[in-house]
Design a protein around this motif. Sequence first.
Motif, PDB file in Angstrom:
ATOM      1  N   PRO A  81       0.843  -1.200   0.000  1.00 38.75           N
ATOM      2  CA  PRO A  81       0.000   0.000   0.000  1.00 38.75           C
ATOM      3  C   PRO A  81       0.878   1.251   0.000  1.00 38.75           C
ATOM      4  O   PRO A  81       2.023   1.231   0.468  1.00 38.75           O
ATOM      5  CB  PRO A  81      -0.793  -0.125   1.306  1.00 38.75           C
ATOM      6  CG  PRO A  81       0.035  -1.007   2.173  1.00 38.75           C
ATOM      7  CD  PRO A  81       0.770  -1.941   1.241  1.00 38.75           C
ATOM      8  N   ALA A  82       0.324   2.302  -0.523  1.00 41.01           N
ATOM      9  CA  ALA A  82       1.057   3.572  -0.547  1.00 41.01           C
ATOM     10  C   ALA A  82       1.241   4.050   0.888  1.00 41.01           C
ATOM     11  O   ALA A  82       0.354   3.872   1.734  1.00 41.01           O
ATOM     12  CB  ALA A  82       0.283   4.603  -1.352  1.00 41.01           C
ATOM     13  N   PRO A  83       2.384   4.641   1.194  1.00 38.57           N
ATOM     14  CA  PRO A  83       2.601   5.112   2.565  1.00 38.57           C
ATOM     15  C   PRO A  83       1.626   6.235   2.905  1.00 38.57           C
ATOM     16  O   PRO A  83       1.270   7.052   2.058  1.00 38.57           O
ATOM     17  CB  PRO A  83       4.038   5.623   2.555  1.00 38.57           C
ATOM     18  CG  PRO A  83       4.370   5.848   1.129  1.00 38.57           C
ATOM     19  CD  PRO A  83       3.508   4.926   0.332  1.00 38.57           C
ATOM     20  N   LYS A  84       1.183   6.227   4.154  1.00 41.88           N
ATOM     21  CA  LYS A  84       0.242   7.248   4.609  1.00 41.88           C
ATOM     22  C   LYS A  84       0.992   8.566   4.780  1.00 41.88           C
ATOM     23  O   LYS A  84       2.102   8.589   5.319  1.00 41.88           O
ATOM     24  CB  LYS A  84      -0.381   6.854   5.943  1.00 41.88           C
ATOM     25  CG  LYS A  84      -1.255   5.632   5.847  1.00 41.88           C
ATOM     26  CD  LYS A  84      -1.856   5.287   7.188  1.00 41.88           C
ATOM     27  CE  LYS A  84      -2.688   4.022   7.089  1.00 41.88           C
ATOM     28  NZ  LYS A  84      -3.239   3.650   8.385  1.00 41.88           N
ATOM     29  N   PRO A  85       0.385   9.655   4.336  1.00 44.07           N
ATOM     30  CA  PRO A  85       1.053  10.945   4.516  1.00 44.07           C
ATOM     31  C   PRO A  85       1.074  11.314   6.000  1.00 44.07           C
ATOM     32  O   PRO A  85       0.128  11.025   6.736  1.00 44.07           O
ATOM     33  CB  PRO A  85       0.209  11.924   3.712  1.00 44.07           C
ATOM     34  CG  PRO A  85      -1.126  11.266   3.588  1.00 44.07           C
ATOM     35  CD  PRO A  85      -0.880   9.776   3.641  1.00 44.07           C
ATOM     36  N   LYS A  86       2.153  11.908   6.422  1.00 42.16           N
ATOM     37  CA  LYS A  86       2.260  12.313   7.824  1.00 42.16           C
ATOM     38  C   LYS A  86       1.349  13.507   8.064  1.00 42.16           C
ATOM     39  O   LYS A  86       1.283  14.431   7.260  1.00 42.16           O
ATOM     40  CB  LYS A  86       3.696  12.691   8.157  1.00 42.16           C
ATOM     41  CG  LYS A  86       4.631  11.518   8.144  1.00 42.16           C
ATOM     42  CD  LYS A  86       6.004  11.906   8.626  1.00 42.16           C
ATOM     43  CE  LYS A  86       6.902  10.697   8.694  1.00 42.16           C
ATOM     44  NZ  LYS A  86       8.225  11.030   9.187  1.00 42.16           N
ATOM     45  N   THR A  87       0.650  13.453   9.176  1.00 43.91           N
ATOM     46  CA  THR A  87      -0.233  14.568   9.514  1.00 43.91           C
ATOM     47  C   THR A  87       0.581  15.614  10.250  1.00 43.91           C
ATOM     48  O   THR A  87       1.489  15.298  11.027  1.00 43.91           O
ATOM     49  CB  THR A  87      -1.397  14.100  10.404  1.00 43.91           C
ATOM     50  OG1 THR A  87      -0.855  13.477  11.573  1.00 43.91           O
ATOM     51  CG2 THR A  87      -2.279  13.099   9.671  1.00 43.91           C
ATOM     52  N   ASN A  88       0.243  16.840   9.981  1.00 40.49           N
ATOM     53  CA  ASN A  88       0.935  17.938  10.671  1.00 40.49           C
ATOM     54  C   ASN A  88       0.321  18.085  12.048  1.00 40.49           C
ATOM     55  O   ASN A  88      -0.849  18.423  12.188  1.00 40.49           O
ATOM     56  CB  ASN A  88       0.799  19.238   9.886  1.00 40.49           C
ATOM     57  CG  ASN A  88       1.552  19.172   8.583  1.00 40.49           C
ATOM     58  OD1 ASN A  88       2.482  18.404   8.460  1.00 40.49           O
ATOM     59  ND2 ASN A  88       1.148  19.977   7.614  1.00 40.49           N
ATOM     60  N   ARG A  89       1.119  17.803  13.043  1.00 38.14           N
ATOM     61  CA  ARG A  89       0.633  17.905  14.416  1.00 38.14           C
ATOM     62  C   ARG A  89       1.007  19.265  14.966  1.00 38.14           C
ATOM     63  O   ARG A  89       2.094  19.766  14.733  1.00 38.14           O
ATOM     64  CB  ARG A  89       1.250  16.805  15.266  1.00 38.14           C
ATOM     65  CG  ARG A  89       0.834  15.415  14.793  1.00 38.14           C
ATOM     66  CD  ARG A  89       1.420  14.364  15.639  1.00 38.14           C
ATOM     67  NE  ARG A  89       0.729  14.385  16.934  1.00 38.14           N
ATOM     68  CZ  ARG A  89       1.001  13.584  17.943  1.00 38.14           C
ATOM     69  NH1 ARG A  89       1.960  12.704  17.819  1.00 38.14           N
ATOM     70  NH2 ARG A  89       0.339  13.650  19.065  1.00 38.14           N
TER      71      ARG A  89
END
Length: 107
Positions: A81-89
């Motif tokens: 699966p495509a890597p999940k984009p990192k969420t800006n915390r």
Amino acid sequence: MFLSFPSTSLPESEQIAQLKQQLTWAELKIQVLEERLRLERIKKYGPASEKLSDAQLDLLDLEPGVSNVEVQAESAREPLPAPKPKTNRRPHPGRQELPRICRAWSA
């Protein structure tokens, strides 16, 4: 065939046209060579390798010894699966100041 630079006696527009033509020819040659390489790899690793992507075939070439069983197992595997984009915390807001009445107790 070597790419040659257009002579400087030609007008600039003709030089640009020649360079564009050479670039187009070089890109077509690269596509043909990549396809030949893919076909050679498929011949080397067997019919199951037709399902593999070019990147997977590149990795197989780097392996010291690859068997047909490994190629078949890899081709049967689902694509990753495509890597999940990192969420800006948001950064933690830090400590909040105590109410005035509580400050008297802590002192």
